[in-house]
Write an enzyme that holds these catalytic residues in place. Sequence first.
Site, PDB file in Angstrom:
ATOM      1  N   CYS A 116       6.746  35.308 -19.138  1.00 38.41           N
ATOM      2  CA  CYS A 116       6.679  34.622 -20.447  1.00 38.41           C
ATOM      3  C   CYS A 116       5.385  34.904 -21.210  1.00 38.41           C
ATOM      4  O   CYS A 116       5.300  34.613 -22.406  1.00 38.41           O
ATOM      5  CB  CYS A 116       6.863  33.127 -20.259  1.00 38.41           C
ATOM      6  SG  CYS A 116       8.394  32.725 -19.386  1.00 38.41           S
ATOM      7  N   HIS A 249       4.287  29.848 -26.418  1.00 39.46           N
ATOM      8  CA  HIS A 249       5.528  30.221 -25.734  1.00 39.46           C
ATOM      9  C   HIS A 249       6.452  29.005 -25.740  1.00 39.46           C
ATOM     10  O   HIS A 249       6.030  27.883 -25.436  1.00 39.46           O
ATOM     11  CB  HIS A 249       5.203  30.657 -24.304  1.00 39.46           C
ATOM     12  CG  HIS A 249       6.405  30.701 -23.422  1.00 39.46           C
ATOM     13  ND1 HIS A 249       7.553  31.372 -23.783  1.00 39.46           N
ATOM     14  CD2 HIS A 249       6.652  30.146 -22.202  1.00 39.46           C
ATOM     15  CE1 HIS A 249       8.453  31.231 -22.820  1.00 39.46           C
ATOM     16  NE2 HIS A 249       7.935  30.482 -21.859  1.00 39.46           N
ATOM     17  N   ASN A 279      14.298  28.720 -23.819  1.00 43.61           N
ATOM     18  CA  ASN A 279      13.183  29.539 -23.332  1.00 43.61           C
ATOM     19  C   ASN A 279      13.663  30.983 -23.203  1.00 43.61           C
ATOM     20  O   ASN A 279      14.464  31.299 -22.323  1.00 43.61           O
ATOM     21  CB  ASN A 279      12.725  28.982 -21.981  1.00 43.61           C
ATOM     22  CG  ASN A 279      11.525  29.729 -21.425  1.00 43.61           C
ATOM     23  OD1 ASN A 279      11.199  30.822 -21.869  1.00 43.61           O
ATOM     24  ND2 ASN A 279      10.872  29.138 -20.430  1.00 43.61           N
TER      25      ASN A 279
HETATM   26  O1  UT7 Z   1       8.504  29.709 -19.242  1.00 44.24           O
HETATM   27  C1  UT7 Z   1       7.538  29.113 -18.453  1.00 44.24           C
HETATM   28  C2  UT7 Z   1       8.130  28.446 -17.332  1.00 44.24           C
HETATM   29  N1  UT7 Z   1       8.864  27.257 -17.506  1.00 44.24           N
HETATM   30  C3  UT7 Z   1       8.361  26.090 -17.911  1.00 44.24           C
HETATM   31  O2  UT7 Z   1       7.359  25.980 -18.541  1.00 44.24           O
HETATM   32  C4  UT7 Z   1       9.101  24.848 -17.490  1.00 44.24           C
HETATM   33  C5  UT7 Z   1       8.151  23.778 -17.024  1.00 44.24           C
HETATM   34  N2  UT7 Z   1       8.803  22.602 -16.541  1.00 44.24           N
HETATM   35  C6  UT7 Z   1       9.650  21.827 -17.274  1.00 44.24           C
HETATM   36  O3  UT7 Z   1       9.926  22.140 -18.411  1.00 44.24           O
HETATM   37  C7  UT7 Z   1      10.166  20.542 -16.673  1.00 44.24           C
HETATM   38  O4  UT7 Z   1       9.521  20.309 -15.443  1.00 44.24           O
HETATM   39  C8  UT7 Z   1      11.704  20.561 -16.466  1.00 44.24           C
HETATM   40  C9  UT7 Z   1      12.399  20.497 -17.811  1.00 44.24           C
HETATM   41  C10 UT7 Z   1      12.118  21.804 -15.705  1.00 44.24           C
HETATM   42  C11 UT7 Z   1      12.143  19.338 -15.651  1.00 44.24           C
HETATM   43  O5  UT7 Z   1      11.702  18.166 -16.275  1.00 44.24           O
HETATM   44  P1  UT7 Z   1      10.999  17.030 -15.397  1.00 44.24           P
HETATM   45  O6  UT7 Z   1      10.739  15.903 -16.292  1.00 44.24           O
HETATM   46  O7  UT7 Z   1       9.823  17.665 -14.707  1.00 44.24           O
HETATM   47  O8  UT7 Z   1      12.146  16.651 -14.385  1.00 44.24           O
HETATM   48  P2  UT7 Z   1      12.106  16.664 -12.790  1.00 44.24           P
HETATM   49  O9  UT7 Z   1      12.098  18.047 -12.268  1.00 44.24           O
HETATM   50  O10 UT7 Z   1      11.040  15.723 -12.336  1.00 44.24           O
HETATM   51  O11 UT7 Z   1      13.501  15.999 -12.441  1.00 44.24           O
HETATM   52  C12 UT7 Z   1      13.775  14.630 -12.763  1.00 44.24           C
HETATM   53  C13 UT7 Z   1      15.197  14.336 -12.341  1.00 44.24           C
HETATM   54  C14 UT7 Z   1      15.506  14.759 -10.899  1.00 44.24           C
HETATM   55  O12 UT7 Z   1      16.369  13.784 -10.347  1.00 44.24           O
HETATM   56  P3  UT7 Z   1      15.783  12.640  -9.370  1.00 44.24           P
HETATM   57  O13 UT7 Z   1      15.182  13.384  -8.214  1.00 44.24           O
HETATM   58  O14 UT7 Z   1      14.764  11.894 -10.172  1.00 44.24           O
HETATM   59  O15 UT7 Z   1      16.999  11.852  -9.026  1.00 44.24           O
HETATM   60  C15 UT7 Z   1      16.280  16.048 -11.061  1.00 44.24           C
HETATM   61  O16 UT7 Z   1      17.166  16.296  -9.992  1.00 44.24           O
HETATM   62  O17 UT7 Z   1      16.120  15.069 -13.161  1.00 44.24           O
HETATM   63  C16 UT7 Z   1      17.049  15.779 -12.323  1.00 44.24           C
HETATM   64  N3  UT7 Z   1      17.450  16.979 -13.028  1.00 44.24           N
HETATM   65  C17 UT7 Z   1      18.474  16.998 -13.917  1.00 44.24           C
HETATM   66  N4  UT7 Z   1      19.293  16.025 -14.337  1.00 44.24           N
HETATM   67  C18 UT7 Z   1      20.211  16.360 -15.249  1.00 44.24           C
HETATM   68  C19 UT7 Z   1      16.919  18.229 -12.963  1.00 44.24           C
HETATM   69  N5  UT7 Z   1      17.577  19.054 -13.799  1.00 44.24           N
HETATM   70  C20 UT7 Z   1      18.536  18.311 -14.394  1.00 44.24           C
HETATM   71  C21 UT7 Z   1      19.519  18.600 -15.352  1.00 44.24           C
HETATM   72  N6  UT7 Z   1      20.327  17.579 -15.758  1.00 44.24           N
HETATM   73  N7  UT7 Z   1      19.675  19.818 -15.910  1.00 44.24           N
END
Ligand code: UT7
Length: 322
Positions: A116, A249, A279
């Site tokens: 990225c 980005h 993204n």
């Molecule tokens: O290009 C450069 C690289 N990428 C990035 O910069 C991405 C950086 N990270 C992020 O954007 C965020 O961390 C995410 C969008 C990937 C995730 O958001 P988050 O607020 O960090 O969520 P999380 O990983 O803490 O997950 C929270 C909950 C989890 O469930 P539990 O364990 O709390 O029950 C996940 O299993 O959300 C769940 N979850 C989803 N739920 C519905 C994860 N993905 C999904 C989904 N739909 N697509």
Amino acid sequence: MVHARISGTGSYLPGEPVSNAALIAAHGIDSSDEWIVERSGIRSRHLAPQGVACSDLAFEASRRALQAAGRQPAEVDLIIVATSTPDFVFPSAAALLQNKLGITNGAPAFDVQAVCSGFVYALTIAEKFIRSGSHKCALVVGAEVFSRILDWKDRGTCVLFGDGAGAVVLEASDQPGLLASAFHADGSHHGILSVPGQVCGGVVTGDPFLRMDGQAVFKFAVKVLADVANEVLAAAAMTASQVDWLIPHQANVRILQATAKKLHIPAEKCIVTLDHHGNTSAASIPLALDESVRAGRIQRGQHLLLEGVGGGFTWGATLLKF
Ligand code: UT7
């Protein structure tokens, strides 16, 4: 003194937008529009149809950038494509792009793989060629088909990415353009964002899909994006208040907002386009740039701060006068 200045921008998104609801339905993803919008800011993305490759997207974006710059393909003497999803193992997407554009002048063409951050890396490299006097008219492209490396069963990643391309023509000029650039890498973080597979002996070995520790990436991104922005501002003896537009980005709107806040740049000066293309990795910065130029938001003479972070880990920034 020779400066390197952007003379034209272009971009391309394949097909029709695919909404969160449509993506969820098409792949049976255990997710919701509400979750995706709230956690990432993404509402839709574009996905390249079967048979459309990275160099096809790069071609369309490049054609538009050349037209905007008033240049013919034959005038290009350097081609750099930032991508992690090239058409083939080799030759490079840049070489294929050169051929698609009908450039037969022997201009060097190569890919940069910095995920990225790739576009900022490519721009920084092109700037050095132009400032050295060895080249005068560079085509710098970010193009990706990330949909090809997504695991549709991994809801933590598959809803976040899209396909697209953006390009700029970077030319030698007596007017200031790129003012300061910085790029970095720290391979010790390779495990938090990777596609840990390869082609070996005719078969895929390892895991051919994108894997990410979202929270670890999030924390790392906000820190280094603020640091590298401050680094280029200091190098150009400028302050954040002099930046007209921050073009980060486009990964997650919360990362963009947190970075702008850390830099004391008002949210309304931060370009956000990820809502409609997700993204797109190396393509996201030039896509956001071109869209904002064509919408008349970005004007000639304004100061832009471009910055990216991605797998590797890699990160970088470019401060420029448009
Ligand atoms: O290009 C450069 C690289 N990428 C990035 O910069 C991405 C950086 N990270 C992020 O954007 C965020 O961390 C995410 C969008 C990937 C995730 O958001 P988050 O607020 O960090 O969520 P999380 O990983 O803490 O997950 C929270 C909950 C989890 O469930 P539990 O364990 O709390 O029950 C996940 O299993 O959300 C769940 N979850 C989803 N739920 C519905 C994860 N993905 C999904 C989904 N739909 N697509």
